[in-house]
Design a protein around this motif. Structure first.
Motif, PDB file in Angstrom:
ATOM      1  N   PHE A 282      -4.509  -2.725 -15.236  1.00  0.00           N
ATOM      2  CA  PHE A 282      -3.858  -3.139 -13.995  1.00  0.00           C
ATOM      3  C   PHE A 282      -4.603  -4.313 -13.377  1.00  0.00           C
ATOM      4  O   PHE A 282      -5.806  -4.488 -13.584  1.00  0.00           O
ATOM      5  CB  PHE A 282      -3.899  -2.006 -12.963  1.00  0.00           C
ATOM      6  N   ILE A 283      -3.875  -5.099 -12.581  1.00  0.00           N
ATOM      7  CA  ILE A 283      -4.527  -5.930 -11.581  1.00  0.00           C
ATOM      8  C   ILE A 283      -4.071  -5.418 -10.223  1.00  0.00           C
ATOM      9  O   ILE A 283      -2.940  -4.952 -10.057  1.00  0.00           O
ATOM     10  CB  ILE A 283      -4.244  -7.440 -11.746  1.00  0.00           C
ATOM     11  N   ILE A 284      -4.990  -5.475  -9.252  1.00  0.00           N
ATOM     12  CA  ILE A 284      -4.754  -4.982  -7.900  1.00  0.00           C
ATOM     13  C   ILE A 284      -4.866  -6.170  -6.964  1.00  0.00           C
ATOM     14  O   ILE A 284      -5.837  -6.926  -7.029  1.00  0.00           O
ATOM     15  CB  ILE A 284      -5.800  -3.919  -7.525  1.00  0.00           C
ATOM     16  N   ARG A 285      -3.879  -6.323  -6.083  1.00  0.00           N
ATOM     17  CA  ARG A 285      -3.855  -7.478  -5.197  1.00  0.00           C
ATOM     18  C   ARG A 285      -3.441  -7.080  -3.785  1.00  0.00           C
ATOM     19  O   ARG A 285      -2.509  -6.304  -3.602  1.00  0.00           O
ATOM     20  CB  ARG A 285      -2.868  -8.547  -5.717  1.00  0.00           C
ATOM     21  N   ASP A 286      -4.125  -7.643  -2.795  1.00  0.00           N
ATOM     22  CA  ASP A 286      -3.725  -7.474  -1.395  1.00  0.00           C
ATOM     23  C   ASP A 286      -4.444  -8.499  -0.536  1.00  0.00           C
ATOM     24  O   ASP A 286      -5.632  -8.768  -0.758  1.00  0.00           O
ATOM     25  CB  ASP A 286      -4.031  -6.061  -0.889  1.00  0.00           C
ATOM     26  N   HIS A 287      -3.750  -9.067   0.446  1.00  0.00           N
ATOM     27  CA  HIS A 287      -4.384 -10.021   1.351  1.00  0.00           C
ATOM     28  C   HIS A 287      -5.278  -9.314   2.359  1.00  0.00           C
ATOM     29  O   HIS A 287      -6.309  -9.853   2.766  1.00  0.00           O
ATOM     30  CB  HIS A 287      -3.322 -10.843   2.093  1.00  0.00           C
ATOM     31  N   ASP A 288      -4.883  -8.120   2.778  1.00  0.00           N
ATOM     32  CA  ASP A 288      -5.648  -7.362   3.754  1.00  0.00           C
ATOM     33  C   ASP A 288      -6.766  -6.595   3.050  1.00  0.00           C
ATOM     34  O   ASP A 288      -6.507  -5.815   2.128  1.00  0.00           O
ATOM     35  CB  ASP A 288      -4.723  -6.393   4.503  1.00  0.00           C
ATOM     36  N   PHE A 289      -8.012  -6.781   3.498  1.00  0.00           N
ATOM     37  CA  PHE A 289      -9.137  -6.180   2.777  1.00  0.00           C
ATOM     38  C   PHE A 289      -9.106  -4.660   2.835  1.00  0.00           C
ATOM     39  O   PHE A 289      -9.399  -3.987   1.841  1.00  0.00           O
ATOM     40  CB  PHE A 289     -10.468  -6.691   3.350  1.00  0.00           C
ATOM     41  N   ASP A 290      -8.768  -4.088   3.999  1.00  0.00           N
ATOM     42  CA  ASP A 290      -8.729  -2.632   4.109  1.00  0.00           C
ATOM     43  C   ASP A 290      -7.665  -2.040   3.186  1.00  0.00           C
ATOM     44  O   ASP A 290      -7.892  -1.012   2.525  1.00  0.00           O
ATOM     45  CB  ASP A 290      -8.465  -2.213   5.553  1.00  0.00           C
ATOM     46  N   GLN A 291      -6.509  -2.681   3.130  1.00  0.00           N
ATOM     47  CA  GLN A 291      -5.458  -2.201   2.232  1.00  0.00           C
ATOM     48  C   GLN A 291      -5.855  -2.385   0.770  1.00  0.00           C
ATOM     49  O   GLN A 291      -5.499  -1.574  -0.086  1.00  0.00           O
ATOM     50  CB  GLN A 291      -4.141  -2.920   2.533  1.00  0.00           C
ATOM     51  N   PHE A 292      -6.588  -3.442   0.498  1.00  0.00           N
ATOM     52  CA  PHE A 292      -7.124  -3.675  -0.842  1.00  0.00           C
ATOM     53  C   PHE A 292      -8.032  -2.518  -1.259  1.00  0.00           C
ATOM     54  O   PHE A 292      -7.922  -1.980  -2.372  1.00  0.00           O
ATOM     55  CB  PHE A 292      -7.883  -5.003  -0.834  1.00  0.00           C
ATOM     56  N   GLU A 293      -8.913  -2.119  -0.341  1.00  0.00           N
ATOM     57  CA  GLU A 293      -9.798  -0.990  -0.625  1.00  0.00           C
ATOM     58  C   GLU A 293      -9.006   0.303  -0.809  1.00  0.00           C
ATOM     59  O   GLU A 293      -9.348   1.136  -1.663  1.00  0.00           O
ATOM     60  CB  GLU A 293     -10.816  -0.840   0.505  1.00  0.00           C
ATOM     61  N   ARG A 295      -6.025   0.554  -2.018  1.00  0.00           N
ATOM     62  CA  ARG A 295      -5.380   0.510  -3.339  1.00  0.00           C
ATOM     63  C   ARG A 295      -6.362   0.957  -4.429  1.00  0.00           C
ATOM     64  O   ARG A 295      -5.998   1.711  -5.338  1.00  0.00           O
ATOM     65  CB  ARG A 295      -4.867  -0.903  -3.641  1.00  0.00           C
ATOM     66  N   LYS A 296      -7.586   0.478  -4.341  1.00  0.00           N
ATOM     67  CA  LYS A 296      -8.584   0.894  -5.328  1.00  0.00           C
ATOM     68  C   LYS A 296      -8.865   2.394  -5.211  1.00  0.00           C
ATOM     69  O   LYS A 296      -8.997   3.094  -6.236  1.00  0.00           O
ATOM     70  CB  LYS A 296      -9.874   0.084  -5.138  1.00  0.00           C
ATOM     71  N   TYR A 297      -8.911   2.890  -3.983  1.00  0.00           N
ATOM     72  CA  TYR A 297      -9.150   4.318  -3.777  1.00  0.00           C
ATOM     73  C   TYR A 297      -8.006   5.153  -4.362  1.00  0.00           C
ATOM     74  O   TYR A 297      -8.250   6.218  -4.945  1.00  0.00           O
ATOM     75  CB  TYR A 297      -9.299   4.608  -2.281  1.00  0.00           C
ATOM     76  N   LEU A 298      -6.771   4.660  -4.208  1.00  0.00           N
ATOM     77  CA  LEU A 298      -5.631   5.425  -4.712  1.00  0.00           C
ATOM     78  C   LEU A 298      -5.726   5.651  -6.219  1.00  0.00           C
ATOM     79  O   LEU A 298      -5.448   6.754  -6.717  1.00  0.00           O
ATOM     80  CB  LEU A 298      -4.317   4.716  -4.365  1.00  0.00           C
ATOM     81  N   LEU A 299      -6.122   4.635  -6.958  1.00  0.00           N
ATOM     82  CA  LEU A 299      -6.285   4.806  -8.405  1.00  0.00           C
ATOM     83  C   LEU A 299      -7.319   5.895  -8.703  1.00  0.00           C
ATOM     84  O   LEU A 299      -7.116   6.743  -9.581  1.00  0.00           O
ATOM     85  CB  LEU A 299      -6.703   3.491  -9.053  1.00  0.00           C
ATOM     86  N   GLN A 300      -8.412   5.859  -7.983  1.00  0.00           N
ATOM     87  CA  GLN A 300      -9.460   6.872  -8.182  1.00  0.00           C
ATOM     88  C   GLN A 300      -8.961   8.260  -7.784  1.00  0.00           C
ATOM     89  O   GLN A 300      -9.277   9.264  -8.449  1.00  0.00           O
ATOM     90  CB  GLN A 300     -10.693   6.514  -7.337  1.00  0.00           C
TER      91      GLN A 300
END
Length: 413
Positions: A282-293, A295-300
């Protein structure tokens, strides 16, 4: 102002050189053929009179246009990349020139019935009456970013030929391997020595960008257990089916094909697998840093829940950050964006200030201490057979470079 045919000839001389980069090679540059254009540009910069021309061992080419004023003004830079995308062939590029485009379908390859149509690519309608350069349908064009290189070299040449245009010291750099995410990795910001810079690597005329995605890659490895299918009840674990469960646990609407603007996404771009093991990339993308984090947490979290279900580690997630939103670094120095915007308005260009739905060397450079917004280079439909660039957009981008040099001298001189 800018000699149109001279600019066209320069651009064509660059795009016919194959400079495709290679994401699988960790060397700098990732392909030897990038040296061909780099060495050609080195000779050209010396010929037009640039100073401090230096091509280093990693294929970064830097040069200086000396100041022609006595006042100390900020040193500004302009940057473009030498390589082209590995997503499509860059071998035997055969550009087609359409003069006085009239809004019709452009048959770029009659034998293969490849058509560049304004019914599908609506932006073409904006360039009626202009000269458009396309591919022949079998390769990409390479306007990303050889249009940017053309504009920078042409602007430097013009400034040297017109000393009445006052400017401070200007630094330029052409980098390798931007398309595989490494363009800024070995960029020597201290040696470059600019107070700020601009990448000439945007698309349509007017684009001015200082926001980009936060980006990460993720490899999800799912472990299975192969047992003879006739005797598999209660024993077989099919990693392919678990991979499907993992994918379905992600938000179905948060994918590239269903998002725009500031909306982030998960992009599954590669799957390899068997019953015993499946890998999802996957690649994970988001402009908002909190939402970016998040997204990474959701995968985990999905992996954790699946492992809990099996009371065993069947899913492993490896996440690596790639780059971050340069807005954080640009906002404190917004005057550098304002200058570019003012120049565009002075030239009759409508600025299009919007977030980049991708990354740029400017993002990594900004976090390395060189604030670096992105300016249009003029091309469209990058990384494929339908790529094209209006010549008039390249001329305007060249004028923007000249205008920024002049305005910095006026503001700070």
């Amino acid at each position: 102002m800018i000699d149109k045919q001279h600019l066209i000839n320069r651009f064509l001389s660059y795009v016919v050189i194959d400079t495709t980069s290679d994401p699988e090679n960790s060397a700098f540059p990732s392909t030897e053929k990038q040296w061909v254009l780099a060495k050609m540009l080195e000779k050209e910069l010396i010929k037009i009179g640039m100073q401090e021309v230096e091509l280093d061992e990693n294929c970064y080419l830097m040069a200086t246009l000396p100041s022609n004023i006595s006042e100390n003004v900020p040193i500004i830079g302009f940057i473009s990349h030498i390589d082209t995308s590995p997503d499509f062939s860059g071998t035997n590029v055969n550009p087609q020139i359409i003069e006085n485009y009239q809004g019709n379908d452009i048959i770029i390859n009659e034998a293969e019935n490849i058509i560049l149509s304004p019914n599908y690519f609506e932006d073409l309608q904006e360039y009626i009456g202009q000269t458009i350069i396309t591919t022949d349908g079998t390769t990409l064009l390479g306007a990303d970013d050889k249009a940017g290189i053309t504009e920078i070299v042409t602007a430097m040449e013009y400034l040297m030929q017109h000393p009445e245009i006052k400017h401070g010291k200007i630094r330029i750099c052409f980098t390798p391997d931007e398309e595989v995410g490494k363009g800024a990795h070995l960029f020597d910001v201290e040696k470059f020595g600019a107070d700020w810079a601009y990448t000439m690597d945007g698309s349509q005329i007017g684009e001015l960008e200082y926001e980009n995605f936060n980006a990460a890659s993720a490899v999800v490895t799912i472990k299975g257990k192969m047992v003879h299918p006739g005797y598999a009840k209660g024993k077989m674990i099919n990693s392919l089916l678990l991979a499907t469960d993992f994918i379905n646990a992600l938000p179905t609407l948060e994918i590239p094909g269903k998002t725009e603007g500031y909306e982030g996404f998960f992009h599954l771009h590669d799957v390899t697998g068997s019953v015993e093991e499946t890998k999802l990339e996957f690649i994970i993308r988001d402009h908002d840093f909190d939402q970016f984090e998040e997204r990474k947490y959701l995968l985990q979290k999905i992996a954790f829940d699946m492992n809990e279900q099996f009371q065993n580690t069947v899913v492993l997630v490896d996440i690596k950050n790639q780059y971050f939103n340069m807005k954080k670094m640009i906002t404190p120095v917004m005057h550098i964006v304002d200058i570019a915007e003012e120049v565009m308005i002075d030239l009759g260009i409508q600025p299009i200030i919007k977030p980049i739905r991708g990354g740029t060397d400017g993002s990594q450079l900004s976090f390395k201490g060189l604030p670096c917004p992105n300016i249009f280079a003029g091309g469209h439909n990058f990384h494929g057979r339908y790529e094209y660039v209006p010549v008039e957009s390249m001329i305007k981008a060249t004028e923007v470079i000249i205008g920024i040099a002049q305005k910095v001298a006026e503001k700070y001189g």
